[in-house]
Design an enzyme around this catalytic site. Structure first.
Site, PDB file in Angstrom:
ATOM      1  N   HIS A  17     -17.316   3.452  -2.993  1.00 16.32           N
ATOM      2  CA  HIS A  17     -16.545   4.658  -2.696  1.00 16.32           C
ATOM      3  C   HIS A  17     -16.826   5.793  -3.681  1.00 16.32           C
ATOM      4  CE1 HIS A  17     -13.330   2.378  -0.123  1.00 16.32           C
ATOM      5  NE2 HIS A  17     -14.559   2.310   0.371  1.00 16.32           N
TER       6      HIS A  17
ATOM      7  N   TYR B 235     -15.898   9.272   0.620  1.00 16.14           N
ATOM      8  CA  TYR B 235     -14.764   9.181  -0.293  1.00 16.14           C
ATOM      9  C   TYR B 235     -14.841  10.180  -1.447  1.00 16.14           C
ATOM     10  CZ  TYR B 235     -12.634   5.243   2.022  1.00 16.14           C
ATOM     11  OH  TYR B 235     -11.988   4.442   2.945  1.00 16.14           O
TER      12      TYR B 235
ATOM     13  N   ARG C 281       0.835  -1.204   0.000  1.00 14.67           N
ATOM     14  CA  ARG C 281       0.000   0.000   0.000  1.00 14.67           C
ATOM     15  C   ARG C 281       0.869   1.252   0.000  1.00 14.67           C
ATOM     16  NH1 ARG C 281      -4.891   1.609   4.222  1.00 14.67           N
ATOM     17  NH2 ARG C 281      -4.956   3.828   3.696  1.00 14.67           N
TER      18      ARG C 281
ATOM     19  N   ASN D 287     -10.690  -4.753  -1.214  1.00 14.27           N
ATOM     20  CA  ASN D 287     -10.732  -3.540  -2.011  1.00 14.27           C
ATOM     21  C   ASN D 287      -9.787  -3.632  -3.203  1.00 14.27           C
ATOM     22  OD1 ASN D 287     -12.601  -1.667  -0.866  1.00 14.27           O
ATOM     23  ND2 ASN D 287     -11.296  -1.563   0.931  1.00 14.27           N
TER      24      ASN D 287
ATOM     25  N   CYS E  81     -19.568  -2.734   1.971  1.00 18.95           N
ATOM     26  CA  CYS E  81     -18.827  -1.581   2.486  1.00 18.95           C
ATOM     27  C   CYS E  81     -19.706  -0.937   3.542  1.00 18.95           C
ATOM     28  CB  CYS E  81     -18.529  -0.597   1.374  1.00 18.95           C
ATOM     29  SG  CYS E  81     -17.561   0.846   1.903  1.00 18.95           S
TER      30      CYS E  81
END
Length: 507
Positions: free
Chosen positions: A205, A254, A96, A150, A171
């Site tokens: 998102h 988001y 990440r 994700n 989610c």
């Protein structure tokens, strides 16, 4: 009943175990199989769960403690499962940080699921997700798969190509938004109290709450006109009260990254670490300290090929008794239990979620609240028992096998039949049933179609090894929109991620 958790060494797995052990939704699970490719992380989370189970039993809170099996063998974990929670992170938290830094180095948004970082995450994850789907299809063909991994929208879409309607993405952010609005209106909107009708639509998102009706009366415009009410809605505070009022809808949190991109980049680059770097260190400290507390010496602080968190991007939900604000790597860790260390780390993690979007500390009422584990358990219970539930889920635009039906029968007629959308659904023993929504405005439709088109090019690259498709995916993402930047992103991710470089090595 057997529940398999893929990414079973992930930090948030004990939240799922607690919900199962306390029969939070009234469902009894006989066996939980944890799978992870990192045996040390798997051992640490197993120790946390075992201690948690003992304390729940001692406190009279355990309804039925499930048998716990931990394995690094995917086939063993999946075989005979009734439900599979897929919560994998290919490359671990360290990967990440590369997703974030490559993008930031080019002046672009460096975030886990939004922007080029989300596409890089997808590119290395989709081959693994498809292999998982094929294994489930072979060894547990009747299982329901609940996808936490994700980027949830495109990962669920890929897995649907193998599993059809028996895979659903979840989610907790849209349900959190709807619940905040429901508290202001004194009604459980998700459950349908007071004849509640909710119109939420989007991609994972990237969604909007566009209408809330109680007993036939539209209530959203009144909330949008009330500054005091908007002050109680986290999403309105993040994105701006004037904007949500002008837009006529409440956005998923988001959307901050799309509407305030420059501000987000400035805040991320101005911080000492990215979110990924913070979590990599925090988790590394936790796993090391917990392994020591469990008597196993130096534990696993490095990357896990499949594991990091349940639900990945969204660090939401809380454990009973979670407290404290410090990290896990304390000098007295030898005298602290794995469970105590986990609880301490959890609260810090939740409280700092999306910190770059806030000018204030996160409010306690926003830190608390169900989280992924509650959504997943409610979904699982409705499917297993037939007790109806309503929840916002990631589902196909039309049922699998009906892709050739007229476009008018799709949830959003303008989008492809196999596109995965995020909408309010009813769930029962027969399956997941999306509820009707109003026509999607051209601006929202444009954002949704542009994003999914870029993600689909990444899916093509992941399944065919086409470097050109990957370049096009990065270049056409709405937060990139540049062939030159797209090329440089792809080169950076190839250099940083062995999994991505390997995709194109034969071409």
């Amino acid at each position: 009943m057997k529940l398999t958790i893929l990414g079973g060494g992930g930090f948030r797995v004990p939240l799922v175990h607690e919900a199962v052990a306390t029969a939070a939704t009234g469902l009894t699970v006989d066996e939980i199989a944890l799978h992870d490719v990192d045996p040390e992380r798997l051992a640490t989370i197993s120790a946390v769960i075992e201690e948690q189970g003992a304390r729940l039993a001692a406190g009279g809170r355990a309804a039925a403690l499930p048998r716990l099996i931990a394995t690094t063998d995917l086939r063993e974990a999946v075989a005979g499962a009734d439900f599979v929670f897929s919560a994998v992170r290919v490359g671990g938290a360290e990967a990440r940080t590369i997703d974030e830094r490559v993008a930031l180095g080019l002046g672009l948004l460096g975030q886990e699921t939004i922007g080029p970082g989300g596409l890089a995450y997808a590119l290395r994850t989709l081959p693994v997700a498809l292999e998982i789907a094929r294994t489930i299809s072979e060894l547990a063909p009747s299982a329901w798969t609940i996808n936490f991994t994700n980027p949830a929208g495109i990962v669920t879409e890929a897995m649907r190509s193998v599993l059809g309607d028996r895979v659903v993405g979840i989610c907790d952010t849209p349900i959190g938004l709807v619940r905040r609005v429901g508290r202001l209106l004194d009604a459980d909107l998700v459950a349908g109290e007071c004849g509640a009708e909710v119109d939420y639509v989007g991609l994972n998102h990237l969604g909007w709450l566009r209408s809330v009706r109680l007993e036939g009366t539209e209530r959203l415009p009144g909330l949008l006109a009330d500054d005091d009410a908007l002050e109680e809605i986290e999403e309105a505070r993040l994105i701006g009260k004037d904007w949500v009022r002008a837009d006529g809808a409440l956005p998923n949190e988001y959307l901050f990254y799309y509407l305030h991109t420059d501000d987000a980049i400035e805040r991320i680059t101005g911080a000492a670490t990215t979110r990924g770097e913070f979590l990599a260190k925090q988790q590394g400290d936790f796993y090391l300290a917990a392994a020591e507390a469990d008597g196993r010496g130096a534990g696993a602080g490095g990357s896990a090929g499949h594991a990091d968190t349940v639900g990945g991007a969204v660090e939401a939900g809380s454990a009973d008794g979670a407290g404290g604000t410090g990290g896990a790597g304390h000098a007295d860790s030898c005298c602290t239990s794995p469970l105590a260390l986990w609880r301490e780390t959890l609260h810090e993690r939740e409280a700092t979620y999306m910190a770059e979007s806030r000018d204030e500390e996160r409010r306690e009422e926003d830190v608390a609240g169900g989280g992924y584990q509650e959504v997943a358990m409610r979904l699982m219970t409705a499917l297993a028992t037939g007790r109806p539930e309503r929840m916002i889920l990631d589902v196909g635009n039309i049922a699998a096998g009906r892709e050739d039906a007229p476009a008018s029968e799709r949830i959003v007629p303008e989008l492809p039949a196999d596109c995965v959308l995020e909408v309010l659904c009813e769930v029962d023993g027969e399956g997941v049933h999306p509820l009707p929504i109003g026509p999607v405005e051209i601006g929202r439709l444009g954002m949704m179609s542009t994003l999914r088109a870029a993600e689909r090019r990444i899916l093509e690259a992941a399944t065919t090894g086409s470097r050109e498709a990957a370049w096009q995916g990065f270049s056409t993402h709405p937060l990139v929109s540049s062939p030159e930047l797209g090329r440089r992103l792809l080169e950076g991710y190839e250099a940083g991620h062995p999994q991505i470089a390997a995709l194109f090595s034969g071409r």
